[in-house]
Design a protein around this motif. Structure first.
Motif, PDB file in Angstrom:
ATOM      1  N   UNK A 182       7.694   3.025   4.752  1.00 23.37           N
ATOM      2  CA  UNK A 182       7.123   2.512   3.512  1.00 23.37           C
ATOM      3  C   UNK A 182       6.060   1.464   3.713  1.00 23.37           C
ATOM      4  N   UNK A 183       5.408   1.461   4.892  1.00 23.91           N
ATOM      5  CA  UNK A 183       4.379   0.459   5.182  1.00 23.91           C
ATOM      6  C   UNK A 183       2.971   1.019   5.061  1.00 23.91           C
ATOM      7  N   UNK A 184       2.849   2.255   4.576  1.00 28.02           N
ATOM      8  CA  UNK A 184       1.555   2.924   4.468  1.00 28.02           C
ATOM      9  C   UNK A 184       1.506   3.633   3.129  1.00 28.02           C
ATOM     10  N   UNK A 185       0.339   3.606   2.493  1.00 28.11           N
ATOM     11  CA  UNK A 185       0.202   4.240   1.186  1.00 28.11           C
ATOM     12  C   UNK A 185      -1.240   4.686   0.993  1.00 28.11           C
ATOM     13  N   UNK A 186      -1.428   5.700   0.157  1.00 31.17           N
ATOM     14  CA  UNK A 186      -2.761   6.158  -0.230  1.00 31.17           C
ATOM     15  C   UNK A 186      -2.878   6.014  -1.735  1.00 31.17           C
TER      16      UNK A 186
END
Length: 355
Positions: A182-186
């Motif tokens: 959950x440390x990356x998002x677009x």
């Protein structure tokens, strides 16, 4: 008197049943059957295109425009009474049910062919697929050629795609780990410039988290991609060279390139390789470790196939027990659908009469 009255009552009952509409009863059944048939036809078309590329043929695709289901019920009743004998009455009847569906196809050609098969896919669409839960290894391994100048190695029919660069493999593993942590998002958000209209896709990376593995992965990903370590947002744009510290520069493949890549995993008969019908392909052992895909051949029609197509007197198929290959073909189907939606082509229409 009862025997004479009986034919009239029966005739009325038959006529009433003959006037009933089959639509409402057929709606649920036909919707499921058409959906199943369309999915099977789509898989067969994709598999046939992949096999044809192995034999040096350009894929030809048909676009489904409309399905109209037509029903017709005809009822006839014949009654014959012998007046000299009150006990002799004959009743004859027939009922015929006709289902005549009309399916409309049109070839994908011209601008639609270029945009859906030859144009590279949009990087934003690729990464939002990952954001929605699809496997980053499958999506990136199939559709991306380079990220911030780091090449994934090949992907075309001339050079093959026999291996992945160590850096690209590590990038995929890091994105996969950060996605799970959950440390990356677009995201889609307004551009920084005041005059820039609309929304722009961005990659969001946390600066630090409470997870040590995630922190190490964040630092390593920024290092590999030469990203500004002080930033959390990076613009997502298409390209190969000239990346900036605040950008993620992604060079994607076209659907045709993805099909060409997968065609290397088709196993033609030895005679077709010897006589030059199909070209020799390099070993794909390392590629298959990331994206499993195998297309087998058989003289007879396979009994347990997820998808099968016949060409040159052989059946080429994906076994229904080969989950990895099924998943890869399903991913390709999703990429094709995404590319077609980008062209603005209308969705197919299924019409089932209900009255």
């Amino acid at each position: 008197m009862f025997l004479r009255a009986f034919p009239a009552g029966l005739a009325a009952a038959l006529l009433a049943s003959g006037c009933a509409s089959p639509g409402p009863q057929a709606l649920a059944r036909d919707q499921a059957e058409y959906s199943k048939s369309l999915a099977e036809a789509e898989r067969e078309e994709l598999l046939r295109s992949i096999v044809n590329l192995r034999y040096g043929e350009t894929p030809t695709l048909l676009s489904l425009k409309q399905i109209v289901a037509g029903y017709q019920v005809e009822t006839t009743i014949d009654t014959e009474v012998f007046p000299d004998d009150d006990t002799e009455t004959f009743i004859g009847g027939a009922r015929r049910y006709i289902d005549r569906p009309t399916v409309t196809f049109s070839p994908v050609s011209g601008a639609d062919y270029f945009e859906s098969l030859i144009m590279p896919m949009q990087p934003s669409a690729i990464f939002f697929l990952i954001n929605s839960g699809w496997s980053s290894s499958a999506i990136l391994g199939l559709s991306v050629r380079s990220i911030n100048g780091l090449s994934a190695v090949g992907g075309d029919l001339e050079t093959g795609f026999t291996s992945l660069s160590a850096e690209f493999r590590e990038i995929i593993e890091l994105i996969d780990l950060l996605q799970r942590k959950g440390a990356l998002d677009f995201r889609m958000q307004a551009p920084s410039g005041k005059d820039a209209p609309g929304l722009a896709p961005v990659l969001w990376l946390e600066t630090t988290t409470r997870d040590e593995d995630a922190n190490a992965a964040l630092a390593r990903l920024r290092e590999l991609l030469a990203l500004d370590k002080s930033r959390t947002q990076y613009g997502l744009v298409y390209g190969r060279i000239g990346s900036q510290p605040d950008q993620l520069l992604v060079q994607t493949q076209s659907v045709l390139q993805v099909m060409g890549l997968l065609s290397l995993a088709v196993q033609p008969p030895e005679e077709h390789l010897r006589n030059g019908r199909a070209f020799e392909s390099p070993s794909l052992n390392e590629r298959k470790a990331l994206i499993p895909f195998t297309v087998r051949h058989s003289k007879s029609k396979p009994k347990d196939a997820f998808a099968a197509t016949k060409t040159r007197d052989y059946w080429f198929y994906i076994d229904d027990t080969d989950f990895g290959s099924k998943s890869t073909l399903s991913t390709l189907s999703l990429l094709v659908l995404m590319a077609q939606q980008e062209t603005g082509a209308p969705n197919p229409i299924l019409t089932i009469p209900t009255n």
